[in-house]
Write an enzyme that holds these catalytic residues in place. Structure first.
Site, PDB file in Angstrom:
ATOM      1  N   SER A 155       0.867  -1.185   0.000  1.00 56.35           N
ATOM      2  CA  SER A 155       0.000   0.000   0.000  1.00 56.35           C
ATOM      3  C   SER A 155       0.900   1.229   0.000  1.00 56.35           C
ATOM      4  CB  SER A 155      -0.859   0.005   1.268  1.00 56.35           C
ATOM      5  OG  SER A 155      -1.414   1.292   1.492  1.00 56.35           O
ATOM      6  N   TYR A 168      -1.330  -0.802  10.612  1.00 55.26           N
ATOM      7  CA  TYR A 168      -1.584  -1.162   9.200  1.00 55.26           C
ATOM      8  C   TYR A 168      -0.400  -0.720   8.343  1.00 55.26           C
ATOM      9  CZ  TYR A 168      -3.656  -1.259   4.536  1.00 55.26           C
ATOM     10  OH  TYR A 168      -3.894  -1.512   3.211  1.00 55.26           O
TER      11      TYR A 168
HETATM   12  P1  NDP Z   1     -11.388  -6.356   0.691  1.00 55.47           P
HETATM   13  O1  NDP Z   1     -11.784  -6.210   2.120  1.00 55.47           O
HETATM   14  O2  NDP Z   1     -12.437  -6.206  -0.345  1.00 55.47           O
HETATM   15  O3  NDP Z   1     -10.653  -7.739   0.462  1.00 55.47           O
HETATM   16  C1  NDP Z   1      -9.910  -8.381   1.469  1.00 55.47           C
HETATM   17  C2  NDP Z   1      -9.806  -9.844   1.104  1.00 55.47           C
HETATM   18  O4  NDP Z   1      -9.002 -10.513   2.080  1.00 55.47           O
HETATM   19  C3  NDP Z   1     -11.157 -10.542   1.079  1.00 55.47           C
HETATM   20  O5  NDP Z   1     -11.226 -11.392  -0.040  1.00 55.47           O
HETATM   21  C4  NDP Z   1     -11.149 -11.369   2.349  1.00 55.47           C
HETATM   22  O6  NDP Z   1     -11.902 -12.553   2.170  1.00 55.47           O
HETATM   23  C5  NDP Z   1      -9.672 -11.697   2.465  1.00 55.47           C
HETATM   24  N1  NDP Z   1      -9.348 -12.100   3.826  1.00 55.47           N
HETATM   25  C6  NDP Z   1      -9.570 -11.408   4.959  1.00 55.47           C
HETATM   26  N2  NDP Z   1      -9.182 -12.127   6.022  1.00 55.47           N
HETATM   27  C7  NDP Z   1      -8.709 -13.309   5.527  1.00 55.47           C
HETATM   28  C8  NDP Z   1      -8.176 -14.471   6.131  1.00 55.47           C
HETATM   29  N3  NDP Z   1      -8.016 -14.575   7.442  1.00 55.47           N
HETATM   30  N4  NDP Z   1      -7.820 -15.497   5.321  1.00 55.47           N
HETATM   31  C9  NDP Z   1      -7.968 -15.401   3.982  1.00 55.47           C
HETATM   32  N5  NDP Z   1      -8.452 -14.323   3.359  1.00 55.47           N
HETATM   33  C10 NDP Z   1      -8.821 -13.290   4.142  1.00 55.47           C
HETATM   34  O7  NDP Z   1     -10.243  -5.275   0.477  1.00 55.47           O
HETATM   35  P2  NDP Z   1      -9.235  -4.952  -0.738  1.00 55.47           P
HETATM   36  O8  NDP Z   1      -9.594  -5.711  -1.938  1.00 55.47           O
HETATM   37  O9  NDP Z   1      -9.129  -3.490  -0.808  1.00 55.47           O
HETATM   38  O10 NDP Z   1      -7.882  -5.490  -0.117  1.00 55.47           O
HETATM   39  C11 NDP Z   1      -6.949  -6.289  -0.819  1.00 55.47           C
HETATM   40  C12 NDP Z   1      -5.551  -5.841  -0.435  1.00 55.47           C
HETATM   41  O11 NDP Z   1      -5.321  -4.532  -0.943  1.00 55.47           O
HETATM   42  C13 NDP Z   1      -5.276  -5.771   1.062  1.00 55.47           C
HETATM   43  O12 NDP Z   1      -4.004  -6.329   1.324  1.00 55.47           O
HETATM   44  C14 NDP Z   1      -5.264  -4.280   1.344  1.00 55.47           C
HETATM   45  O13 NDP Z   1      -4.493  -3.954   2.467  1.00 55.47           O
HETATM   46  C15 NDP Z   1      -4.684  -3.763   0.053  1.00 55.47           C
HETATM   47  N6  NDP Z   1      -4.899  -2.346  -0.233  1.00 55.47           N
HETATM   48  C16 NDP Z   1      -6.180  -1.868  -0.383  1.00 55.47           C
HETATM   49  C17 NDP Z   1      -6.387  -0.520  -0.614  1.00 55.47           C
HETATM   50  C18 NDP Z   1      -7.747   0.068  -0.697  1.00 55.47           C
HETATM   51  O14 NDP Z   1      -7.876   1.309  -0.646  1.00 55.47           O
HETATM   52  N7  NDP Z   1      -8.806  -0.730  -0.854  1.00 55.47           N
HETATM   53  C19 NDP Z   1      -5.248   0.411  -0.783  1.00 55.47           C
HETATM   54  C20 NDP Z   1      -3.960  -0.204  -0.643  1.00 55.47           C
HETATM   55  C21 NDP Z   1      -3.815  -1.532  -0.388  1.00 55.47           C
HETATM   56  P3  NDP Z   1     -12.697 -13.361   3.311  1.00 55.47           P
HETATM   57  O15 NDP Z   1     -13.269 -12.345   4.262  1.00 55.47           O
HETATM   58  O16 NDP Z   1     -13.726 -14.101   2.506  1.00 55.47           O
HETATM   59  O17 NDP Z   1     -11.689 -14.270   3.926  1.00 55.47           O
END
Ligand code: NDP
Length: 261
Positions: A155, A168
């Site tokens: 990020s 974070y």
């Molecule tokens: P979402 O919350 O939409 O996606 C997060 C994903 O992580 C979900 O598919 C969730 O699935 C999965 N997840 C959460 N906990 C677990 C677990 N214990 N085991 C396996 N999977 C897990 O957010 P984003 O798509 O935005 O996030 C994706 C990445 O992008 C992250 O690393 C985030 O930090 C990064 N990011 C996002 C930004 C933003 O502004 N959105 C900016 C910069 C970076 P489930 O709950 O089904 O397990």
């Protein structure tokens, strides 16, 4: 003839096996669908099996191949078993989008240690579980096919300072610096490693934040910029993986055009 021109432009990832973590929503779901559209077989990893099943169905309807792996990334044994299933059912993984993550915010004096732990468990330990489980496959695949990719989702928080997001941001600094080190180790073995550093993307990520001040700040950013979409990041992941094998973009910052910091 170069490798890049030897495959049809529409399907630059045909024959590749991609594992996407965090595939049940946001960036991971969009990227899985995009990579499948570029020709990769995709293995979908997250906890919400119903979401993964629906995504797999969409991929199959378009003629693609998808394997659902309902796994908690913080559970090392489950991730390891998932890696074995990918190898057995699709062949060695040659593209890992190591993307699952959670973002929480609170003033440090609140001592929100449960939130600290959730972020450390997923953003650091979970990410390492995936690195550990899939690196042997990436190395084998690169030796056989000439290239493999590990793309870790970091990020802009890895580089910038966002009050209340200390844990974070520090977890993402871990991801970016880890990626630099892994690239130096694995590059000579034809495994490219990249840290992807997005700015604000419209996903479910912000929905987990409970701190009112942080929520107000996030809401305020909507007035000054148009947030990125998950598809914008998916396109970037497809771009990284479609480059000629000699090209490794180590770190890629993707910002909303209007985002200042
Ligand atoms: P979402 O919350 O939409 O996606 C997060 C994903 O992580 C979900 O598919 C969730 O699935 C999965 N997840 C959460 N906990 C677990 C677990 N214990 N085991 C396996 N999977 C897990 O957010 P984003 O798509 O935005 O996030 C994706 C990445 O992008 C992250 O690393 C985030 O930090 C990064 N990011 C996002 C930004 C933003 O502004 N959105 C900016 C910069 C970076 P489930 O709950 O089904 O397990």
């Amino acid at each position: 003839m170069s490798t890049a021109s030897a495959v049809p432009a529409r399907q630059p990832l045909a024959g590749r096996v991609a594992v996407i973590t965090g595939a049940s929503s946001g960036i991971g779901a969009a990227s899985a669908e995009h990579l499948a559209g570029l020709g990769a077989d995709v293995a979908l990893l997250a906890r919400r099996a119903d979401r993964l099943d629906a995504l797999a169905e969409r991929v199959r309807e378009k003629g693609g191949t998808a394997l659902v792996l309902a796994v908690d990334a913080t559970d090392r044994a489950s991730v390891s078993a998932a890696a074995d299933r990918v190898a057995a059912e699709l062949g060695d993984t040659d593209l890992v989008f190591n993307n699952a993550g959670v973002m929480l915010a609170a003033p440090v004096e609140d001592v929100a240690s449960d939130q600290w732990q959730r972020q450390i468990d997923l953003n650091i330990t979970g990410l390492m579980n995936v690195v550990g489980a899939f690196t042997p496959q990436l190395v084998r695949a690169a030796a056989e096919r000439g290239v493999a990719d590990l793309v870790n989702t970091s990020s802009i928080a890895a580089q910038n300072v966002f009050p209340k997001f200390a844990v974070y941001s520090a977890s993402k600094a871990f991801v970016s610096h880890l990626s630099r080190h892994l690239r130096a180790e694995l590059g000579p073995r034809n495994v490219r490693v990249a840290a992807l550093e997005p700015g604000i993307v419209e996903t479910e990520l912000q929905g987990h934040v409970t701190d009112q001040g942080a929520l107000d700040w996030l809401a305020g950013t909507r007035e000054t910029m148009e947030w990125l979409t998950a598809d914008d990041i998916a396109t970037t992941v497809g771009f990284l993986a479609s480059l000629p094998p000699r090209v490794n973009i180590q770190q890629l910052t993707v910002l909303p055009t209007g985002q200042v910091d």
